[in-house]
Write a protein that holds these residues in place. Structure first.
Motif, PDB file in Angstrom:
ATOM      1  N   SER A   6     -12.757 -19.713  63.632  1.00 12.04           N
ATOM      2  CA  SER A   6     -13.784 -20.123  64.454  1.00 12.04           C
ATOM      3  C   SER A   6     -14.546 -19.039  65.464  1.00 12.04           C
ATOM      4  CB  SER A   6     -13.106 -21.382  65.328  1.00 12.04           C
ATOM      5  OG  SER A   6     -12.322 -20.910  66.344  1.00 12.04           O
ATOM      6  N   ASN A   7     -15.569 -19.470  65.914  1.00  8.26           N
ATOM      7  CA  ASN A   7     -16.254 -18.594  66.808  1.00  8.26           C
ATOM      8  C   ASN A   7     -15.132 -18.535  68.171  1.00  8.26           C
ATOM      9  OD1 ASN A   7     -18.527 -17.981  65.234  1.00  8.26           O
ATOM     10  ND2 ASN A   7     -19.543 -19.683  66.116  1.00  8.26           N
ATOM     11  N   LYS A  11     -13.859 -14.814  69.798  1.00  7.33           N
ATOM     12  CA  LYS A  11     -13.817 -14.587  71.034  1.00  7.33           C
ATOM     13  C   LYS A  11     -12.371 -14.243  71.814  1.00  7.33           C
ATOM     14  CE  LYS A  11     -17.865 -16.989  71.898  1.00  7.33           C
ATOM     15  NZ  LYS A  11     -18.868 -17.913  72.373  1.00  7.33           N
TER      16      LYS A  11
END
Length: 93
Positions: A6-7, A11
């Motif tokens: 996932s994003n 991150k």
């Protein structure tokens, strides 16, 4: 099998200096735990010992504690973090 991040996981990887190789190591060598409606992959001491038979990272102690939190149905990685004591905190259902 393709690993989908996932994003948020991407991150967190950047923020916590966790590489793709570490993610793959946790995925293939880590302990798989189903709990709290999630699937966890935890790279503990035993998993690092299994890893060392195949791969020789420079600082294997830095790899210990890598945890992947995944959706149990799609196996998509939601987040990534490092905590050596995390296995004690997981409540099994």
């Amino acid at each position: 099998m393709d690993i989908i991040l996932s994003n948020h996981a991407l991150k967190q990887m950047q923020k916590r200096a966790i590489t793709e190789t570490m993610i793959l190591a946790a995925w293939y060598f880590g302990e798989r735990i189903y709990a709290k409606n999630s699937l966890y992959y935890f790279l503990g001491k035993r998993a690092v010992q299994r890893l060392l038979k195949i791969l020789k990272p420079e600082n294997p102690e830095k790899w210990e504690g890598i945890t992947l939190v995944c959706d149990p149905k799609t196996k998509r990685i939601i987040t990534v973090f490092k905590n050596r004591n995390w296995l004690k905190k997981i409540r099994y259902f």
